[in-house]
Design a protein around this motif. Structure first.
Motif, PDB file in Angstrom:
ATOM      1  N   ARG A 159       8.084  12.443  -8.190  1.00 22.58           N
ATOM      2  CA  ARG A 159       9.310  12.537  -7.389  1.00 22.58           C
ATOM      3  C   ARG A 159       9.716  11.170  -6.860  1.00 22.58           C
ATOM      4  O   ARG A 159       8.906  10.243  -6.815  1.00 22.58           O
ATOM      5  CB  ARG A 159       9.070  13.446  -6.170  1.00 22.58           C
ATOM      6  N   LYS A 160      10.966  11.098  -6.408  1.00 22.45           N
ATOM      7  CA  LYS A 160      11.431   9.935  -5.651  1.00 22.45           C
ATOM      8  C   LYS A 160      11.641  10.397  -4.219  1.00 22.45           C
ATOM      9  O   LYS A 160      12.468  11.278  -3.977  1.00 22.45           O
ATOM     10  CB  LYS A 160      12.735   9.395  -6.236  1.00 22.45           C
ATOM     11  N   LEU A 161      10.873   9.842  -3.308  1.00 20.40           N
ATOM     12  CA  LEU A 161      10.948  10.256  -1.911  1.00 20.40           C
ATOM     13  C   LEU A 161      11.918   9.362  -1.143  1.00 20.40           C
ATOM     14  O   LEU A 161      12.107   8.193  -1.483  1.00 20.40           O
ATOM     15  CB  LEU A 161       9.562  10.189  -1.262  1.00 20.40           C
ATOM     16  N   ALA A 162      12.506   9.927  -0.094  1.00 14.31           N
ATOM     17  CA  ALA A 162      13.476   9.178   0.720  1.00 14.31           C
ATOM     18  C   ALA A 162      12.749   8.307   1.735  1.00 14.31           C
ATOM     19  O   ALA A 162      12.854   8.489   2.944  1.00 14.31           O
ATOM     20  CB  ALA A 162      14.424  10.155   1.417  1.00 14.31           C
ATOM     21  N   MET A 163      11.965   7.357   1.210  1.00 15.35           N
ATOM     22  CA  MET A 163      11.218   6.457   2.102  1.00 15.35           C
ATOM     23  C   MET A 163      11.156   5.063   1.479  1.00 15.35           C
ATOM     24  O   MET A 163      11.379   4.885   0.281  1.00 15.35           O
ATOM     25  CB  MET A 163       9.813   7.006   2.368  1.00 15.35           C
ATOM     26  N   PRO A 176      -9.846  20.981 -15.834  1.00 16.43           N
ATOM     27  CA  PRO A 176     -10.107  22.430 -15.801  1.00 16.43           C
ATOM     28  C   PRO A 176     -10.396  22.964 -14.402  1.00 16.43           C
ATOM     29  O   PRO A 176     -10.166  24.137 -14.117  1.00 16.43           O
ATOM     30  CB  PRO A 176     -11.325  22.595 -16.721  1.00 16.43           C
ATOM     31  N   GLU A 177     -10.902  22.117 -13.502  1.00 14.53           N
ATOM     32  CA  GLU A 177     -11.215  22.571 -12.144  1.00 14.53           C
ATOM     33  C   GLU A 177     -10.079  22.275 -11.168  1.00 14.53           C
ATOM     34  O   GLU A 177     -10.234  22.445  -9.954  1.00 14.53           O
ATOM     35  CB  GLU A 177     -12.522  21.936 -11.661  1.00 14.53           C
ATOM     36  N   HIS A 178      -8.946  21.814 -11.688  1.00 15.35           N
ATOM     37  CA  HIS A 178      -7.747  21.548 -10.865  1.00 15.35           C
ATOM     38  C   HIS A 178      -8.058  20.623  -9.685  1.00 15.35           C
ATOM     39  O   HIS A 178      -7.819  20.955  -8.531  1.00 15.35           O
ATOM     40  CB  HIS A 178      -7.136  22.862 -10.365  1.00 15.35           C
ATOM     41  N   ILE A 179      -8.621  19.458 -10.008  1.00 12.37           N
ATOM     42  CA  ILE A 179      -8.928  18.451  -8.982  1.00 12.37           C
ATOM     43  C   ILE A 179      -7.601  17.866  -8.482  1.00 12.37           C
ATOM     44  O   ILE A 179      -6.754  17.454  -9.283  1.00 12.37           O
ATOM     45  CB  ILE A 179      -9.802  17.310  -9.565  1.00 12.37           C
ATOM     46  N   PRO A 180      -7.378  17.833  -7.157  1.00  5.50           N
ATOM     47  CA  PRO A 180      -6.126  17.256  -6.657  1.00  5.50           C
ATOM     48  C   PRO A 180      -5.994  15.776  -7.012  1.00  5.50           C
ATOM     49  O   PRO A 180      -6.989  15.036  -6.979  1.00  5.50           O
ATOM     50  CB  PRO A 180      -6.208  17.456  -5.137  1.00  5.50           C
ATOM     51  N   LEU A 181      -4.777  15.384  -7.381  1.00  2.30           N
ATOM     52  CA  LEU A 181      -4.508  13.996  -7.754  1.00  2.30           C
ATOM     53  C   LEU A 181      -3.242  13.518  -7.053  1.00  2.30           C
ATOM     54  O   LEU A 181      -2.249  14.237  -7.008  1.00  2.30           O
ATOM     55  CB  LEU A 181      -4.343  13.870  -9.270  1.00  2.30           C
ATOM     56  N   LEU A 182      -3.310  12.325  -6.486  1.00  2.21           N
ATOM     57  CA  LEU A 182      -2.137  11.698  -5.865  1.00  2.21           C
ATOM     58  C   LEU A 182      -1.893  10.376  -6.574  1.00  2.21           C
ATOM     59  O   LEU A 182      -2.795   9.524  -6.643  1.00  2.21           O
ATOM     60  CB  LEU A 182      -2.373  11.490  -4.369  1.00  2.21           C
ATOM     61  N   ALA A 183      -0.696  10.219  -7.155  1.00  5.19           N
ATOM     62  CA  ALA A 183      -0.344   9.010  -7.892  1.00  5.19           C
ATOM     63  C   ALA A 183       0.573   8.156  -7.017  1.00  5.19           C
ATOM     64  O   ALA A 183       1.712   8.540  -6.741  1.00  5.19           O
ATOM     65  CB  ALA A 183       0.359   9.389  -9.203  1.00  5.19           C
ATOM     66  N   LEU A 184       0.055   7.027  -6.567  1.00  2.00           N
ATOM     67  CA  LEU A 184       0.780   6.160  -5.634  1.00  2.00           C
ATOM     68  C   LEU A 184       1.438   5.010  -6.381  1.00  2.00           C
ATOM     69  O   LEU A 184       1.002   4.629  -7.471  1.00  2.00           O
ATOM     70  CB  LEU A 184      -0.185   5.597  -4.577  1.00  2.00           C
ATOM     71  N   PRO A 185       2.490   4.419  -5.795  1.00  2.00           N
ATOM     72  CA  PRO A 185       3.131   3.267  -6.441  1.00  2.00           C
ATOM     73  C   PRO A 185       2.200   2.065  -6.517  1.00  2.00           C
ATOM     74  O   PRO A 185       1.138   2.045  -5.879  1.00  2.00           O
ATOM     75  CB  PRO A 185       4.342   2.982  -5.550  1.00  2.00           C
ATOM     76  N   THR A 228      17.121  -4.153  10.127  1.00  2.00           N
ATOM     77  CA  THR A 228      18.030  -3.376   9.278  1.00  2.00           C
ATOM     78  C   THR A 228      17.215  -2.448   8.398  1.00  2.00           C
ATOM     79  O   THR A 228      16.062  -2.733   8.063  1.00  2.00           O
ATOM     80  CB  THR A 228      18.897  -4.292   8.400  1.00  2.00           C
ATOM     81  N   SER A 229      17.831  -1.325   8.037  1.00  4.15           N
ATOM     82  CA  SER A 229      17.145  -0.316   7.233  1.00  4.15           C
ATOM     83  C   SER A 229      18.161   0.383   6.347  1.00  4.15           C
ATOM     84  O   SER A 229      19.298   0.621   6.772  1.00  4.15           O
ATOM     85  CB  SER A 229      16.459   0.695   8.167  1.00  4.15           C
ATOM     86  N   PRO A 230      17.776   0.725   5.099  1.00  6.99           N
ATOM     87  CA  PRO A 230      18.736   1.399   4.212  1.00  6.99           C
ATOM     88  C   PRO A 230      19.046   2.809   4.698  1.00  6.99           C
ATOM     89  O   PRO A 230      18.164   3.513   5.195  1.00  6.99           O
ATOM     90  CB  PRO A 230      18.012   1.435   2.860  1.00  6.99           C
ATOM     91  N   SER A 231      20.298   3.213   4.568  1.00  7.11           N
ATOM     92  CA  SER A 231      20.713   4.553   4.976  1.00  7.11           C
ATOM     93  C   SER A 231      20.063   5.599   4.065  1.00  7.11           C
ATOM     94  O   SER A 231      19.942   5.394   2.861  1.00  7.11           O
ATOM     95  CB  SER A 231      22.232   4.662   4.886  1.00  7.11           C
ATOM     96  N   GLY A 232      19.646   6.700   4.669  1.00 11.00           N
ATOM     97  CA  GLY A 232      19.072   7.791   3.885  1.00 11.00           C
ATOM     98  C   GLY A 232      17.629   7.589   3.484  1.00 11.00           C
ATOM     99  O   GLY A 232      17.071   8.385   2.733  1.00 11.00           O
ATOM    100  N   ARG A 233      16.980   6.524   3.959  1.00 13.41           N
ATOM    101  CA  ARG A 233      15.567   6.279   3.647  1.00 13.41           C
ATOM    102  C   ARG A 233      14.805   6.059   4.949  1.00 13.41           C
ATOM    103  O   ARG A 233      15.260   5.311   5.816  1.00 13.41           O
ATOM    104  CB  ARG A 233      15.404   5.025   2.771  1.00 13.41           C
ATOM    105  N   ARG A 234      13.670   6.717   5.079  1.00  8.41           N
ATOM    106  CA  ARG A 234      12.814   6.469   6.252  1.00  8.41           C
ATOM    107  C   ARG A 234      11.998   5.220   5.959  1.00  8.41           C
ATOM    108  O   ARG A 234      11.239   5.170   4.994  1.00  8.41           O
ATOM    109  CB  ARG A 234      11.881   7.656   6.500  1.00  8.41           C
ATOM    110  N   GLN A 235      12.172   4.203   6.786  1.00 10.90           N
ATOM    111  CA  GLN A 235      11.511   2.926   6.521  1.00 10.90           C
ATOM    112  C   GLN A 235      10.275   2.754   7.394  1.00 10.90           C
ATOM    113  O   GLN A 235      10.283   3.091   8.582  1.00 10.90           O
ATOM    114  CB  GLN A 235      12.478   1.762   6.754  1.00 10.90           C
ATOM    115  N   PHE A 236       9.224   2.239   6.783  1.00  9.80           N
ATOM    116  CA  PHE A 236       7.974   1.962   7.489  1.00  9.80           C
ATOM    117  C   PHE A 236       7.726   0.457   7.436  1.00  9.80           C
ATOM    118  O   PHE A 236       7.374  -0.092   6.397  1.00  9.80           O
ATOM    119  CB  PHE A 236       6.804   2.715   6.839  1.00  9.80           C
TER     120      PHE A 236
END
Length: 290
Positions: A159-163, A176-185, A228-236
């Motif tokens: 996905r493309k997140l609004a951040m 087969p065991e459905h191990i959770p996976l998180l793919a980060l940039p 400054t921060s882009p509109s529609g994106r939560r900036q960290f």
């Protein structure tokens, strides 16, 4: 008198009733709740369990987190850098972050940009993983191998997140065991911010903790100029929080490659989606990074 010398002991003071005698049940009484479920077992808690005679208790083990960084341009620190190469910092930072969250971390450094190689590496790691974290290869470029390797079986969603940073993200299960996976940039700051927001809570949940997220406070922006921060994106943004004054000061710029700024920060400044600027003296949410 010395033992065996046949002497006598003369007592000049009477011993009061119950002097130096511990009352039964004065520490923990029968029926008391000694430790709540979800308590982290440190040395005092283990001592208490032994003191009340518990030989075993049911616990959640530390989650085993495998961190895999991808990119043919990555070189391990200590090796020689060639033209167009950079040192792999993500796998080290994220493995350390996983340990900090309470996990056992395994680091797999710099898998080359080849979907088959990555798929094989992930399959090899499944045997020791409760959670898999990849970094890099999730955008919309020619070498987004993580996307290519993981969308084939359809269990990982990209996905493309609004951040900002951290717009491209992937999440799902693998094997087969459905191990959770998180793919980060792959940008260093993006991957670390994404870890704090998404992976750390997952690790804490696997540990059975209720306290999943980093603490947040409201702080006053101490800066020379507006942010400054882009509109529609939560900036960290990275910053240093001072608890005494209740202020937060930005560190470095907004670039996703600025690791030095991150290394000098102790907090993330949160600029909401609808805000395009924050003035000095304004209040904003701050995520404390330990």
């Amino acid at each position: 008198a010395p033992e065996g010398a046949g002497g006598a002991v003369r007592v000049h003071r009477p011993a009061e009733a119950r002097a130096h005698v511990r009352a039964r049940g004065s520490d923990v009484q029968a029926g008391d709740l000694a430790l709540e479920a979800g308590t982290v077992l440190g040395p005092p808690q283990i001592g208490l369990l032994a003191a009340i005679g518990r030989g075993t208790v049911r616990v959640r083990p530390r989650p085993r987190v495998v961190v895999i960084s991808t990119g043919s341009e990555l070189v391990q620190p200590g090796e020689e850098l060639g033209e167009g190469q950079i040192y792999d910092s993500n796998s080290f930072a994220l493995a350390a972050a996983a340990r900090d969250a309470g996990a056992i971390a395994y680091r797999v450094g710099a898998v080359t940009d080849d979907a088959e190689t990555l798929r094989a590496t992930i399959e090899d790691q499944l045997i020791r993983a409760d959670l898999l974290v990849t970094t890099g290869g999730v955008s919309v470029g020619a070498y987004d191998v993580v996307k290519e390797a993981l969308t084939a079986d359809g269990q990982v969603d990209f996905r493309k997140l609004a951040m900002q940073p951290g717009k491209p993200q992937g999440f799902g299960t693998i094997g087969p065991e459905h191990i959770p996976l998180l793919a980060l940039p792959g940008n260093p700051v993006s991957s670390y911010v994404s870890f704090e927001l998404f992976v750390r809570p997952a690790i804490r949940a696997l540990m059975g903790l209720d306290d999943l997220h980093r603490p947040r406070v409201r702080a006053v922006l101490a800066a020379d100029k507006a942010l400054t921060s882009p509109s529609g994106r939560r900036q960290f943004l990275r910053g240093t929080y001072d608890a005494e004054s209740g202020t937060v000061t930005p560190v470095g710029g907004a670039g996703s490659h600025l690791i030095a700024a991150l290394a000098h920060a102790n907090a993330l400044l949160v600029v909401p989606e609808e805000a395009t600027s924050v003035e000095p003296g304004d209040e904003l949410d701050v995520v404390l990074l330990g």
